[in-house]
Design an enzyme around this catalytic site. Sequence first.
Site, PDB file in Angstrom:
ATOM      1  N   LEU A  82       0.862  -1.174   0.000  1.00  0.00           N
ATOM      2  CA  LEU A  82       0.000   0.000   0.000  1.00  0.00           C
ATOM      3  C   LEU A  82       0.900   1.226   0.000  1.00  0.00           C
ATOM      4  CD1 LEU A  82      -2.637  -1.037   2.700  1.00  0.00           C
ATOM      5  CD2 LEU A  82      -3.124  -0.666   0.267  1.00  0.00           C
ATOM      6  N   ASP A  83       0.446   2.313  -0.619  1.00  0.00           N
ATOM      7  CA  ASP A  83       1.217   3.544  -0.573  1.00  0.00           C
ATOM      8  C   ASP A  83       1.233   4.097   0.846  1.00  0.00           C
ATOM      9  OD1 ASP A  83       1.925   3.618  -3.288  1.00  0.00           O
ATOM     10  OD2 ASP A  83       0.011   4.537  -3.832  1.00  0.00           O
TER      11      ASP A  83
END
Length: 253
Positions: free
Chosen positions: A129-130
């Site tokens: 995930l960012d």
Amino acid sequence: MGASTPHGLAKESPRLAKRVSEIATCSRREADEWIENGWVSVDGEVITRLGARVNPKARIEIKDAADKHPSESVTILFNKPSHPVVAGSAGERDDAVALIRPDNLWAEDGTIFRFQARHLRGLALAGKLDADEGGLLVFTQEGSVARRLTGRDARLEKEYHVHIEGELSSAGLERLRHGLSLDKVKLLRAQVSWLNEQKLRFVLHESRKRQIQGMCEQVGLRVTEIKRVRIGSVSLGKLAVGQWRYLRADERF
């Protein structure tokens, strides 16, 4: 205490765990576990030090106990906050050592597992995930699970709940579902629907970097928060933010 690795070995001498995995046709993680348990000897001497190197011609013996010992392969679910968890000179770390600890194991984890240090060995992050995205992260020791989540042909559904700002017309909603491109590559059809006046539900079958942000920008929306709540049939459920649990026996990716 196991014997030390023989002196004078060339730097290219193989690691003991590699030789054990070749001889016994087991995983490197299993080989490390066998070595730690004192079940491996080299030229008659027990070696318990991980990382030890051996002469390629050394006589390696493995005790029968190793075959009778079931090796636990674990998959772990972590609910990532929507901001960097560990910051430093190297930036955010989405690695098991930083995130998976005994003190943040979910109190309602009902699996048979009890946390052990070996559960962190070879634990790979499957699907990043960012830094500004939160929700479901998956760590696994199972290569087959990692391939299903991140392989070239991975098409497991990924569900996100997305807070947005701006006005979205019915035509804009249809464009989010189908017809948009990123970096001149046409996106697969997506399921997009309203959860409430400021939140959308996205179900995607691909994982392009900052895909949802890019899709929303093209229809005049600004994303303020993204949370991944499900991958395939496995969901976060009631797992608290910043905590983790083991994948249950009745769950499959």
